[in-house]
Design a protein around this motif. Sequence first.
Motif, PDB file in Angstrom:
ATOM      1  N   GLY A   1       0.786  -1.216   0.000  1.00 34.49           N
ATOM      2  CA  GLY A   1       0.000   0.000   0.000  1.00 34.49           C
ATOM      3  C   GLY A   1       0.824   1.274   0.000  1.00 34.49           C
ATOM      4  N   PHE A   2       2.147   1.157  -0.055  1.00 40.78           N
ATOM      5  CA  PHE A   2       3.016   2.328  -0.073  1.00 40.78           C
ATOM      6  C   PHE A   2       4.388   1.886  -0.561  1.00 40.78           C
ATOM      7  N   THR A   3       5.278   2.852  -0.759  1.00 43.26           N
ATOM      8  CA  THR A   3       6.643   2.558  -1.207  1.00 43.26           C
ATOM      9  C   THR A   3       7.557   2.512   0.006  1.00 43.26           C
ATOM     10  N   LEU A   4       8.006   1.316   0.353  1.00 39.41           N
ATOM     11  CA  LEU A   4       8.775   1.145   1.569  1.00 39.41           C
ATOM     12  C   LEU A   4      10.045   1.997   1.585  1.00 39.41           C
TER      13      LEU A   4
ATOM     14  N   TYR B   1       6.316  -9.059  18.960  1.00 41.78           N
ATOM     15  CA  TYR B   1       7.165  -8.167  18.175  1.00 41.78           C
ATOM     16  C   TYR B   1       6.350  -7.566  17.033  1.00 41.78           C
ATOM     17  N   SER B   2       6.446  -6.243  16.905  1.00 41.54           N
ATOM     18  CA  SER B   2       5.703  -5.529  15.874  1.00 41.54           C
ATOM     19  C   SER B   2       6.645  -4.659  15.062  1.00 41.54           C
ATOM     20  N   CYS B   3       6.301  -4.471  13.793  1.00 42.99           N
ATOM     21  CA  CYS B   3       7.046  -3.528  12.968  1.00 42.99           C
ATOM     22  C   CYS B   3       6.202  -2.276  12.770  1.00 42.99           C
ATOM     23  N   ALA B   4       6.887  -1.195  12.485  1.00 47.30           N
ATOM     24  CA  ALA B   4       6.220   0.080  12.283  1.00 47.30           C
ATOM     25  C   ALA B   4       7.027   0.904  11.290  1.00 47.30           C
ATOM     26  N   ILE B   5       6.374   1.844  10.643  1.00 44.80           N
ATOM     27  CA  ILE B   5       7.049   2.696   9.669  1.00 44.80           C
ATOM     28  C   ILE B   5       6.721   4.156   9.922  1.00 44.80           C
ATOM     29  N   GLY B   6       7.655   5.004   9.538  1.00 47.49           N
ATOM     30  CA  GLY B   6       7.441   6.442   9.638  1.00 47.49           C
ATOM     31  C   GLY B   6       8.353   7.146   8.643  1.00 47.49           C
ATOM     32  N   VAL B   7       7.959   8.293   8.187  1.00 44.62           N
ATOM     33  CA  VAL B   7       8.767   9.026   7.209  1.00 44.62           C
ATOM     34  C   VAL B   7      10.099   9.435   7.829  1.00 44.62           C
ATOM     35  N   HIS B   8      10.048   9.860   9.089  1.00 40.61           N
ATOM     36  CA  HIS B   8      11.259  10.319   9.762  1.00 40.61           C
ATOM     37  C   HIS B   8      11.610   9.385  10.908  1.00 40.61           C
ATOM     38  N   LEU B   9      12.904   9.216  11.129  1.00 36.62           N
ATOM     39  CA  LEU B   9      13.389   8.432  12.259  1.00 36.62           C
ATOM     40  C   LEU B   9      13.974   9.405  13.273  1.00 36.62           C
ATOM     41  N   TYR B  10      13.227   9.629  14.337  1.00 32.13           N
ATOM     42  CA  TYR B  10      13.646  10.580  15.353  1.00 32.13           C
ATOM     43  C   TYR B  10      14.551   9.916  16.388  1.00 32.13           C
ATOM     44  N   ASN B  11      15.241  10.754  17.178  1.00 35.46           N
ATOM     45  CA  ASN B  11      16.140  10.221  18.196  1.00 35.46           C
ATOM     46  C   ASN B  11      15.398   9.378  19.225  1.00 35.46           C
TER      47      ASN B  11
END
Length: 124
Positions: free
Chosen positions: A26-29, A93-103
């Motif tokens: 559903g999106f571009t990884l 265990y779960s995976c998650a995605i976000g545009v930015h990887l914050y500290n």
Amino acid sequence: QVQLVESGGGLVQPGGSLRLSCATSGFTLANYAIGWFRQAPGKQREGVSAISRDGNTYSTDSVEGRFTISRDNAKNTAYLQMNSLKPEDTAVYSCAIGVHLYNDWPLGSGMEYWGKGTLVTVSS
């Protein structure tokens, strides 16, 4: 429709290995950072490992040197290789995605979409 589906969990003996997969659609990884998180019974969710859009990897102290995160953008899939497993690694265990990887990614900051998780049990 964005979907993240984890697989590869199961029962493993202490010292053993497992590889988790996070299949996405559903999106571009390639446009997203990816994080793996876990939640043990009665405990708060915690970040385990993360990988940025350009491939930089990060792990928390509890798994450093034992877990390795990777991604295959062509397959829209992320992986978590877990070695030298300990009973205290038992969790969903779960995976998650976000545009930015914050500290503060280990707290889930910036993660926009989440999978439902896969159970890992480390026991003899």
